[in-house]
Design an enzyme around this catalytic site. Structure first.
Site, PDB file in Angstrom:
ATOM      1  N   ARG A  13      -4.134 -10.419   3.174  1.00  0.00           N
ATOM      2  CA  ARG A  13      -3.950 -10.419   1.726  1.00  0.00           C
ATOM      3  C   ARG A  13      -2.540  -9.916   1.458  1.00  0.00           C
ATOM      4  NH1 ARG A  13      -2.801  -7.112  -1.735  1.00  0.00           N
ATOM      5  NH2 ARG A  13      -3.514  -5.269  -0.622  1.00  0.00           N
TER       6      ARG A  13
ATOM      7  N   LYS B 162       0.842  -1.200   0.000  1.00  0.00           N
ATOM      8  CA  LYS B 162       0.000   0.000   0.000  1.00  0.00           C
ATOM      9  C   LYS B 162       0.881   1.255   0.000  1.00  0.00           C
ATOM     10  CE  LYS B 162      -4.196  -1.710   0.456  1.00  0.00           C
ATOM     11  NZ  LYS B 162      -5.324  -1.446  -0.373  1.00  0.00           N
TER      12      LYS B 162
END
Length: 128
Positions: free
Chosen positions: A107, A74
């Site tokens: 994830r 991210k």
């Protein structure tokens, strides 16, 4: 979604949203044991929102559903670590922190390394 996200209380607002969605799923006939919740790191949230949610992941436990998180690669990893192109170490750190705070599903892009980090964090969590 990312231009100017605003929350009065990001934790409470995300919890209420997820609780309502879980209720709607159950009302639609989906078995509760088939559900998990994901606070949506990076989606409509500033870095400060993401950090607060991560610090307070355990506050989602009363919803009674497995907590899934997607923190791998991210932009917050780059924002915190300063190495925009090298996000593995930061992603592993965030995965481990998430597990320590109650995440049960992670994830990840870098699966093998993440499995190692999650196993170690899980062992630490169990001994706490």
């Amino acid at each position: 979604m990312q231009i100017d996200p605003h929350y009065d209380d990001v934790l409470e607002e995300v919890k209420l949203f997820l609780a309502e969605r879980a209720r709607l799923c159950c009302d639609a006939g989906i078995a509760r044991e088939r559900l998990c919740i994901d606070p949506g790191f990076g989606f409509g949230k500033r870095l400060a929102h993401n950090l607060q949610l991560l610090r307070e992941l355990a506050q989602f436990e009363p919803l009674g559903l497995p907590l899934a998180v997607g923190l791998s690669r991210k932009s917050m990893v780059a924002a915190l670590g300063g190495r925009a192109q090298e996000r593995l170490a930061g992603s592993l750190a965030l995965a481990a922190i998430a597990v320590l705070h109650g995440a049960r599903i992670i994830r990840a892009h870098d699966v093998a390394a993440t499995v190692d980090a999650v196993r170690i964090a899980g062992a630490v969590r169990q001994r706490s």
